[in-house]
Design a protein around this motif. Structure first.
Motif, PDB file in Angstrom:
ATOM      1  N   HIS A  67       3.612  36.292  44.308  1.00 16.15           N
ATOM      2  CA  HIS A  67       2.271  35.856  43.914  1.00 16.15           C
ATOM      3  C   HIS A  67       2.413  34.764  42.872  1.00 16.15           C
ATOM      4  CE1 HIS A  67      -1.799  36.054  42.128  1.00 16.15           C
ATOM      5  NE2 HIS A  67      -2.176  36.550  43.297  1.00 16.15           N
ATOM      6  N   GLU A  68       1.549  33.780  42.952  1.00 18.79           N
ATOM      7  CA  GLU A  68       1.607  32.630  42.056  1.00 18.79           C
ATOM      8  C   GLU A  68       1.526  33.017  40.586  1.00 18.79           C
ATOM      9  OE1 GLU A  68      -1.852  29.762  41.693  1.00 18.79           O
ATOM     10  OE2 GLU A  68      -0.465  28.546  42.877  1.00 18.79           O
ATOM     11  N   LEU A  69       0.709  34.018  40.258  1.00 20.14           N
ATOM     12  CA  LEU A  69       0.515  34.434  38.863  1.00 20.14           C
ATOM     13  C   LEU A  69       1.347  35.649  38.487  1.00 20.14           C
ATOM     14  CD1 LEU A  69      -3.365  34.079  38.527  1.00 20.14           C
ATOM     15  CD2 LEU A  69      -1.622  32.449  37.796  1.00 20.14           C
ATOM     16  N   PHE A  70       1.481  36.599  39.400  1.00 24.63           N
ATOM     17  CA  PHE A  70       2.093  37.883  39.070  1.00 24.63           C
ATOM     18  C   PHE A  70       3.565  37.978  39.446  1.00 24.63           C
ATOM     19  CE2 PHE A  70      -2.449  38.988  40.236  1.00 24.63           C
ATOM     20  CZ  PHE A  70      -2.906  38.913  38.920  1.00 24.63           C
ATOM     21  N   GLY A  71       4.110  36.957  40.093  1.00 21.75           N
ATOM     22  CA  GLY A  71       5.504  36.994  40.501  1.00 21.75           C
ATOM     23  C   GLY A  71       5.714  37.947  41.665  1.00 21.75           C
ATOM     24  N   ALA A  72       6.812  38.718  41.613  1.00 18.77           N
ATOM     25  CA  ALA A  72       7.111  39.653  42.693  1.00 18.77           C
ATOM     26  C   ALA A  72       6.122  40.815  42.654  1.00 18.77           C
ATOM     27  CB  ALA A  72       8.539  40.173  42.562  1.00 18.77           C
ATOM     28  N   VAL A  73       5.464  41.076  43.781  1.00 21.15           N
ATOM     29  CA  VAL A  73       4.520  42.186  43.890  1.00 21.15           C
ATOM     30  C   VAL A  73       5.099  43.201  44.881  1.00 21.15           C
ATOM     31  CG1 VAL A  73       2.189  42.910  44.495  1.00 21.15           C
ATOM     32  CG2 VAL A  73       2.564  40.674  43.424  1.00 21.15           C
ATOM     33  N   ILE A 108      -1.720  45.419  38.861  1.00 21.16           N
ATOM     34  CA  ILE A 108      -1.394  44.037  38.541  1.00 21.16           C
ATOM     35  C   ILE A 108      -1.740  43.759  37.081  1.00 21.16           C
ATOM     36  CG2 ILE A 108      -1.460  43.067  40.842  1.00 21.16           C
ATOM     37  CD1 ILE A 108      -4.359  42.443  40.520  1.00 21.16           C
ATOM     38  N   ASP A 109      -1.129  42.719  36.550  1.00 17.48           N
ATOM     39  CA  ASP A 109      -1.241  42.416  35.127  1.00 17.48           C
ATOM     40  C   ASP A 109      -2.696  42.160  34.726  1.00 17.48           C
ATOM     41  OD1 ASP A 109      -0.213  41.861  32.543  1.00 17.48           O
ATOM     42  OD2 ASP A 109      -0.366  39.714  32.943  1.00 17.48           O
ATOM     43  N   GLY A 110      -3.114  42.791  33.652  1.00 20.85           N
ATOM     44  CA  GLY A 110      -4.444  42.572  33.114  1.00 20.85           C
ATOM     45  C   GLY A 110      -5.342  43.801  33.210  1.00 20.85           C
ATOM     46  N   ARG A 111      -6.511  43.673  32.616  1.00 20.29           N
ATOM     47  CA  ARG A 111      -7.523  44.727  32.668  1.00 20.29           C
ATOM     48  C   ARG A 111      -8.713  44.178  33.448  1.00 20.29           C
ATOM     49  NH1 ARG A 111      -6.017  48.637  29.076  1.00 20.29           N
ATOM     50  NH2 ARG A 111      -8.048  49.667  29.158  1.00 20.29           N
ATOM     51  N   PHE A 112      -9.213  44.978  34.359  1.00 24.18           N
ATOM     52  CA  PHE A 112     -10.264  44.533  35.272  1.00 24.18           C
ATOM     53  C   PHE A 112     -11.485  45.425  35.132  1.00 24.18           C
ATOM     54  CE2 PHE A 112      -6.275  43.097  36.901  1.00 24.18           C
ATOM     55  CZ  PHE A 112      -6.514  41.884  37.517  1.00 24.18           C
ATOM     56  N   VAL A 113     -12.650  44.814  34.991  1.00 25.31           N
ATOM     57  CA  VAL A 113     -13.882  45.592  34.995  1.00 25.31           C
ATOM     58  C   VAL A 113     -14.311  45.774  36.446  1.00 25.31           C
ATOM     59  CG1 VAL A 113     -14.602  44.745  32.746  1.00 25.31           C
ATOM     60  CG2 VAL A 113     -15.400  43.573  34.804  1.00 25.31           C
ATOM     61  N   TYR A 114     -14.843  46.940  36.755  1.00 23.67           N
ATOM     62  CA  TYR A 114     -15.393  47.158  38.104  1.00 23.67           C
ATOM     63  C   TYR A 114     -16.591  46.249  38.284  1.00 23.67           C
ATOM     64  CZ  TYR A 114     -17.195  49.790  42.140  1.00 23.67           C
ATOM     65  OH  TYR A 114     -17.646  50.168  43.391  1.00 23.67           O
ATOM     66  N   ASP A 115     -17.452  46.206  37.263  1.00 25.16           N
ATOM     67  CA  ASP A 115     -18.600  45.313  37.312  1.00 25.16           C
ATOM     68  C   ASP A 115     -19.060  44.995  35.898  1.00 25.16           C
ATOM     69  OD1 ASP A 115     -20.481  43.896  39.073  1.00 25.16           O
ATOM     70  OD2 ASP A 115     -21.981  45.101  38.055  1.00 25.16           O
ATOM     71  N   LYS A 116     -19.488  43.771  35.678  1.00 22.88           N
ATOM     72  CA  LYS A 116     -19.929  43.345  34.360  1.00 22.88           C
ATOM     73  C   LYS A 116     -21.325  43.886  34.052  1.00 22.88           C
ATOM     74  CE  LYS A 116     -17.380  38.989  34.763  1.00 22.88           C
ATOM     75  NZ  LYS A 116     -17.510  37.510  34.821  1.00 22.88           N
ATOM     76  N   GLU A 117     -21.595  44.053  32.742  1.00 19.18           N
ATOM     77  CA  GLU A 117     -22.944  44.455  32.350  1.00 19.18           C
ATOM     78  C   GLU A 117     -23.912  43.335  32.710  1.00 19.18           C
ATOM     79  OE1 GLU A 117     -23.498  44.367  27.936  1.00 19.18           O
ATOM     80  OE2 GLU A 117     -21.335  44.042  27.975  1.00 19.18           O
ATOM     81  N   SER A 118     -25.124  43.713  33.081  1.00 20.27           N
ATOM     82  CA  SER A 118     -26.128  42.740  33.481  1.00 20.27           C
ATOM     83  C   SER A 118     -27.509  43.307  33.190  1.00 20.27           C
ATOM     84  CB  SER A 118     -25.996  42.414  34.977  1.00 20.27           C
ATOM     85  OG  SER A 118     -26.183  43.592  35.750  1.00 20.27           O
ATOM     86  N   GLU A 119     -28.533  42.483  33.346  1.00 15.95           N
ATOM     87  CA  GLU A 119     -29.899  42.936  33.121  1.00 15.95           C
ATOM     88  C   GLU A 119     -30.225  44.061  34.103  1.00 15.95           C
ATOM     89  OE1 GLU A 119     -34.460  41.119  32.956  1.00 15.95           O
ATOM     90  OE2 GLU A 119     -32.740  39.816  33.372  1.00 15.95           O
ATOM     91  N   GLY A 120     -30.645  45.168  33.564  1.00 16.83           N
ATOM     92  CA  GLY A 120     -30.943  46.327  34.383  1.00 16.83           C
ATOM     93  C   GLY A 120     -29.772  47.268  34.543  1.00 16.83           C
ATOM     94  N   PHE A 121     -28.557  46.774  34.253  1.00 13.87           N
ATOM     95  CA  PHE A 121     -27.349  47.597  34.369  1.00 13.87           C
ATOM     96  C   PHE A 121     -26.470  47.361  33.134  1.00 13.87           C
ATOM     97  CE2 PHE A 121     -28.720  46.720  38.731  1.00 13.87           C
ATOM     98  CZ  PHE A 121     -28.842  48.009  39.226  1.00 13.87           C
TER      99      PHE A 121
END
Length: 256
Positions: free
Chosen positions: A68-74, A103-116
């Motif tokens: 992978h371009e960013l993560f190297g060997a996957v 994979i490297d990093g922390r991932f949100v399932y979904d960002k906070e938004s109006e109504g959520f």
């Protein structure tokens, strides 16, 4: 590449793997010892092997390592053989793969938004689905992306949104609760059959590149509320938390 050239290349790879497979694990099945193989090759080469009728060279628990371009060997675990078919309806041999580590990093399932304010546990519109199929997908070579099949997956909406099944079609996707072996019931919707790779909590554990245990997202929402989504915790058990939290991501894909 002719079939003969491909067979010779596979033989060379097998020879190299026998020398380097100090990380391969042996399993005992009915008194016979089998060894998991590690295929250090592109998805494009895996597809060529499948197209040449060599599906039987792969087994559940084998691994494929691509770049992978960013993560190297996957490193990917083979979790299914002919378990998923392409959305196009084509009849082809397939391997379902899951990232061995997050994979490297922390991932949100979904960002906070109006109504959520805690994020929206709705997989089709989720932030993580978008990131996987843009930024992460684009980091693989064009040939590897072409070898990845677009497959359809079912995810239920939460109770307040009708508890209805919705279908997505992607090349990279998160697994569901039932696909990783958690049984369907009152608080778990059936969103696909369990892959045979998942036998217990240990088989669901993941870590990051440093070896630290990590939570990793599933695509399933928690049925009762719009904010929480499911994840696998560091013990391999099912858990849930607000979608805007940052956890690990381990994507699955299908080669064929």
């Amino acid at each position: 590449m002719t079939r003969e050239e491909l067979l010779e290349r596979i033989g060379d790879i097998r020879d190299e793997l026998e020398e380097l497979a100090d990380d391969a694990e042996s399993i005992d099945a009915k008194g016979k010892t089998a060894q998991h193989s590690v295929f250090k090759m592109s998805f494009a080469d895996v597809k060529r092997m499948l197209s040449a009728g060599m599906l039987d060279l792969f087994h559940i628990g084998d691994q494929v390592v691509n770049q992978h371009e960013l993560f190297g060997a996957v490193v990917w675990d083979v979790i299914g053989i002919n378990a998923d078919m392409p959305a196009s309806g084509a009849d082809v041999p397939t391997l379902t793969l899951l990232m061995h580590d997050v994979i490297d990093g922390r991932f949100v399932y979904d960002k906070e938004s109006e109504g959520f304010p805690y994020g929206h546990a709705h997989y089709p519109s989720s932030s993580i689905r978008n990131v996987l199929n843009t930024d992460v997908l684009n980091g693989f070579s064009e040939a590897d992306r072409a070898a990845m099949l677009e497959v359809e997956k079912t995810t239920y909406t939460v109770d307040s949104e009708g508890s209805k099944p919705e279908t997505t079609a992607d090349k990279l996707f998160l697994l569901s609760c039932t696909e990783v072996g958690f049984p369907a019931g009152e608080y778990v919707r059936f969103e696909g059959a369990a892959y045979s790779f998942f036998t217990d909590d240990k088989s669901r554990k993941k870590q990051d590149a440093t070896g630290s245990p990590r939570y990793w997202w599933l695509r399933s929402p928690y049925p009762g509320f719009a904010g929480p989504a499911r994840f696998v915790d560091t013990t391999g058990a099912r858990n849930n938390n607000n979608a805007y939290n940052g956890y690990g991501a381990a994507a699955a894909c299908v080669i064929g």
